[in-house]
Scaffold this motif. Sequence first.
Motif, PDB file in Angstrom:
ATOM      1  N   VAL A 216       0.845  -1.134  -0.030  1.00  0.00           N
ATOM      2  CA  VAL A 216      -0.064  -0.112  -0.170  1.00  0.00           C
ATOM      3  C   VAL A 216       0.861   1.236  -0.087  1.00  0.00           C
ATOM      4  O   VAL A 216       1.859   1.203   0.806  1.00  0.00           O
ATOM      5  CB  VAL A 216      -0.877   0.082   1.180  1.00  0.00           C
ATOM      6  N   LYS A 217       0.681   2.076  -0.714  1.00  0.00           N
ATOM      7  CA  LYS A 217       1.164   3.441  -0.780  1.00  0.00           C
ATOM      8  C   LYS A 217       0.439   4.532  -0.380  1.00  0.00           C
ATOM      9  O   LYS A 217      -0.770   4.487  -0.796  1.00  0.00           O
ATOM     10  CB  LYS A 217       1.902   3.649  -2.173  1.00  0.00           C
ATOM     11  N   ILE A 218       0.604   5.447   0.592  1.00  0.00           N
ATOM     12  CA  ILE A 218      -0.311   6.423   1.103  1.00  0.00           C
ATOM     13  C   ILE A 218       0.675   7.869   0.843  1.00  0.00           C
ATOM     14  O   ILE A 218       1.953   7.904   1.219  1.00  0.00           O
ATOM     15  CB  ILE A 218      -0.278   6.417   2.454  1.00  0.00           C
ATOM     16  N   GLY A 219      -0.234   8.858   0.494  1.00  0.00           N
ATOM     17  CA  GLY A 219       0.510  10.036   0.495  1.00  0.00           C
ATOM     18  C   GLY A 219      -0.329  11.037   0.527  1.00  0.00           C
ATOM     19  O   GLY A 219      -1.717  11.202   0.527  1.00  0.00           O
ATOM     20  N   PHE A 220       0.431  12.302   1.277  1.00  0.00           N
ATOM     21  CA  PHE A 220      -0.752  13.633   1.449  1.00  0.00           C
ATOM     22  C   PHE A 220      -0.286  14.543   0.486  1.00  0.00           C
ATOM     23  O   PHE A 220       0.782  14.894   0.343  1.00  0.00           O
ATOM     24  CB  PHE A 220      -0.383  14.083   3.009  1.00  0.00           C
ATOM     25  N   PHE A 221      -1.401  15.139  -0.030  1.00  0.00           N
ATOM     26  CA  PHE A 221      -1.323  16.078  -1.298  1.00  0.00           C
ATOM     27  C   PHE A 221      -1.642  17.244  -1.073  1.00  0.00           C
ATOM     28  O   PHE A 221      -2.672  17.548  -0.676  1.00  0.00           O
ATOM     29  CB  PHE A 221      -1.774  15.318  -2.612  1.00  0.00           C
ATOM     30  N   ARG A 222      -0.793  18.414  -1.393  1.00  0.00           N
ATOM     31  CA  ARG A 222      -1.314  19.703  -1.098  1.00  0.00           C
ATOM     32  C   ARG A 222      -2.169  20.194  -2.162  1.00  0.00           C
ATOM     33  O   ARG A 222      -3.412  20.819  -2.278  1.00  0.00           O
ATOM     34  CB  ARG A 222      -0.122  20.722  -0.906  1.00  0.00           C
ATOM     35  N   SER A 223      -1.947  19.392  -3.446  1.00  0.00           N
ATOM     36  CA  SER A 223      -2.729  19.643  -4.666  1.00  0.00           C
ATOM     37  C   SER A 223      -2.503  18.472  -5.519  1.00  0.00           C
ATOM     38  O   SER A 223      -1.891  17.534  -4.822  1.00  0.00           O
ATOM     39  CB  SER A 223      -2.170  20.732  -5.493  1.00  0.00           C
ATOM     40  N   GLU A 224      -2.833  18.055  -6.470  1.00  0.00           N
ATOM     41  CA  GLU A 224      -2.890  16.975  -7.326  1.00  0.00           C
ATOM     42  C   GLU A 224      -1.474  16.587  -7.710  1.00  0.00           C
ATOM     43  O   GLU A 224      -1.086  15.439  -7.812  1.00  0.00           O
ATOM     44  CB  GLU A 224      -3.876  17.109  -8.556  1.00  0.00           C
TER      45      GLU A 224
END
Length: 478
Positions: A216-224
């Motif tokens: 599983v890959k998790i990321g927090f994005f400020r924008s796309e």
Amino acid sequence: MTKQLRSERRTQDRAGKESQRTEWKESWRDDHLRWVCGFANAEGGVLVIGRNDKGRVVGIPDAARLLEELPNKIRDLLGILVDVNLSGEGDREYLEVVTPAYPSPISYRGHYYQRSGSTLQELKGAALDRFLLRRQGRTWDGVPVPGVTVKDLSSAAVKRFRALAKGRGRVEPGILREPVASLVDKLKLRDGAYLKRAALLLFHKDPERFVSGAFVKIGFFRSESDLAYHDEVHGDLFTQVATTIDLLQTKYLKAAIRYERIQRIEYFPVPDAALREAILNALVHRDYAVAAPVQIRVYADRLKIWNPAVLPEGWALDDLLREHASLPYNPNVANAFFRAGEIEAWGRGIQRIFQDCRDAGTPQPQIRLAGHDLWVEFAFASGYLQAVNPADGSEQITEAGGKTSGKSSGKSSGKSSGKTEDRILALVKDEPGISIPEMASAVGITSRAVEKQIRQLKATGRLRRVGPAKGGHWEVLP
């Protein structure tokens, strides 16, 4: 079947267009055997030789010769039997090659083709794997894997399964106490002398040795396009589920606070039960033939989960969203999670996600299917966003029902700052035996936020714990 195909062909002739089961060609070339192969691998069909792409009969000069040659050529090159019929319109003759659907996979010169709509597709990669397994009556997770034995499985993963299954009533207590080899057999995770792929996903400490993309890959994005930070979750599937949910709720999602009378309640933008069900669906029912991990994208106002998916044959997204029977893509994996009490076996996972969101008063999730890409998107409620990101920078405390009370603590839940660390250190100096909930109440942040601050203080050598969790105390280091 032949009569049905002929009837459909006549209907398409009158309509003046090709279809799923009809293809027109002006003349014969051996390359057209790809279309015969494609019909055999789909629902059958009729290849008409002597019609142009508008459906008009143009005739073929060598119809009698082809009528004799084609059945033998198709038998020799494709290994199937077809009907070849001679028809005419005026003085123009044409042929109809009527191909039934075959239960076994058919190839032409080592390539596999399949009719889809009015087009011919060559099957490759994951699509070919799915096709071959389906025709052989197998599932992807039921394929045996040589070179790995029960001794290679993780004892910690097996122990975790036993702990989950205990008391659920879906596995007899005596079976849970049996040796690993016996438990694997009872879960039907062996094919003869070989372990199935499902066994490696469920109980091997490193399933990626055998299945690329099984993480599983998790990321927090400020924008796309702006990734702030990310994590990867590896290990057996039971570990991946637990770790993914824990990471999301301790690192990626802020907990808002509301009060019901005098009780302080922390809540997340995605209801716990809905988030858990969505993660389970993504990991249990995904298409592991696609060498890409489950991907979770977290934004300030929404959370999106992607996984490669294959719906049951003939299904569309609407079939998935309404009440349906349980037809898991990975039945061996799903059975183990069912026995562990993690999922049901009634095909209600998607419906439960929607119901959990309704019960919690959060927005209904959006589910999209594009090809084999399945997206589940949870939008965050405006009340939650206001609570964790108030205009004045203070944490809004809401009453039950989500209404803003106007109270503020002066801190934003989930954020860390040097001032917060100093306040925690001051509390510890005054009362070394203080508990984390007491710190959270005094500072005005969540217990999870306090735990995060403590981890940072420990990492920088400013704080340590002396003794056990109960009965121990904190010590501020110089």
